[in-house]
Scaffold this motif. Sequence first.
Motif, short mmCIF file in Angstrom:
data_model
loop_
_atom_site.label_atom_id
_atom_site.label_comp_id
_atom_site.label_asym_id
_atom_site.label_seq_id
_atom_site.Cartn_x
_atom_site.Cartn_y
_atom_site.Cartn_z
N CYS A 191 1.11 -1.13 0.13
CA CYS A 191 0.02 0.14 0.28
C CYS A 191 0.90 1.43 -0.23
O CYS A 191 1.91 1.20 0.72
CB CYS A 191 -0.97 -0.20 1.22
N SER A 192 0.86 2.14 -1.11
CA SER A 192 1.19 3.47 -0.75
C SER A 192 1.29 4.90 -0.38
O SER A 192 1.21 5.99 0.21
CB SER A 192 1.73 3.51 -2.77
N ASN A 193 -0.45 4.49 0.83
CA ASN A 193 -1.42 5.50 0.93
C ASN A 193 -0.97 5.46 1.89
O ASN A 193 -2.58 5.02 2.66
CB ASN A 193 -2.37 6.12 0.13
N TYR A 194 -0.28 4.81 3.20
CA TYR A 194 0.02 5.17 4.47
C TYR A 194 0.78 6.57 4.87
O TYR A 194 1.50 6.39 5.01
CB TYR A 194 -0.49 3.53 5.14
N GLU A 257 -9.33 2.12 -2.76
CA GLU A 257 -8.34 2.40 -1.75
C GLU A 257 -9.45 2.75 -0.12
O GLU A 257 -8.93 1.72 1.05
CB GLU A 257 -7.70 3.64 -1.52
N LYS A 291 -6.26 13.64 -3.26
CA LYS A 291 -6.45 12.16 -3.50
C LYS A 291 -6.89 11.73 -2.03
O LYS A 291 -6.98 12.64 -1.22
CB LYS A 291 -4.96 11.51 -3.31
N PRO A 294 -4.31 9.52 3.51
CA PRO A 294 -3.16 8.51 3.76
C PRO A 294 -4.05 8.19 4.55
O PRO A 294 -4.60 8.38 5.60
CB PRO A 294 -1.97 8.53 4.41
#
Length: 386
Positions: A191-194, A257, A291, A294
């Motif tokens: 996962c890239s969004n945290y 997401e 976006k 996160p």
Amino acid sequence: MKREYFLKHKNTIVFPCTFDDETNRLVNSGKIDAVELLPIGVGRVGNSINKKMFARWLEERQIPNTRYGFKELLERIGVDNASELMLKNLGLNMTDHYWLCPAERNLKWEEINFFENDFSVEIDTVLLKRDYVQVGDTLDLNPAYTTSGNLAKAWMIEDGKAMLYKQGSHNYMQEPFNEVFASEMHKLNNCSNYVSYRLKNIDDIPYSVCENFVDVKTEFVSARNILESVKKDNQISYLQHFKNICLDHGIENVADEVDYMIATDYIIGNSDRHTNNFGIIRNAVTLEWIKLAPIFDSGNSLWFDLSTPRIDIKQDIKCNSFYQTQDTMIKHMESIPPNIRTEEIPFLLYDIFKQSADMSEERIRKIESGLTYRGRKYKNIVNEKD
């Protein structure tokens, strides 16, 4: 008596507002000067704002009365309630670029915002171990005074970056370890969004530490405010309503997401994914939605508030979210991510939790077995959907 303020976004006046000097509550608001800069979730009534919605928006900038040490904090600062503290702090926070400028003061955003200016970094002061610094009636501005949540917390500046320190609660001080584990779980799943958390001990007390995920160019808008910004069709769920609004603003990957966030919350038994701890990031100048925010704030998970004998790994977990329990949440998902790696994460958990001085081997092993059980249960749900 009454006090006059301007709600500003950076240096632009959005509208004037008036607060009662005794109760510190909103009593009036004036004509809107910049409609395009109205906070998302605050509606209009003609040329004025919806005062009820604005009052609710302001509450999100106040520390809750359930905050650890709430009464002691107010007493030491010398204020009567969280509203007064918020006003003394000019409504500034580490989330967005709105603030309350006293009408009689010629203040500039560049001079006082927390993204570009230093603030008190004495963690002992913010966490009630040292007296507060006041000069006359002026309170040192500090983002800890307008950061929501029940846990004791403080902001520190490290290498020019604003870092949030959060303490644990109950006998096990488990929440910081949960935060670190959750971020490692997201890393394992690519996962890239945290938000990435790390542990730090101060005076033998564990804290989770993370960098602020917005800055002088961006701001966070909560799902709660987003949901209130557009009337919902009665035929769809609030979850779908949120996704639809995001899609309308150009966030195309919102479904994947959000589904991933709900799925991982299910596996770790997160009981507190309420609509104020997820949302979107927007450009603070153009107001373009960039976006989803996160994933953050996963501390209330893994039976953090239960004594070891009371942990029942097979029991459904209540949650403060779109639905009342985790089992109900997962059943209402249209798409369940099939590729989440559940087998390896119990090993991650043990390596992190064994650093705790407050959790016994028995407790860690029981939580580890509970995580294994929930991972298998999740995989069974995935297989049933196929």
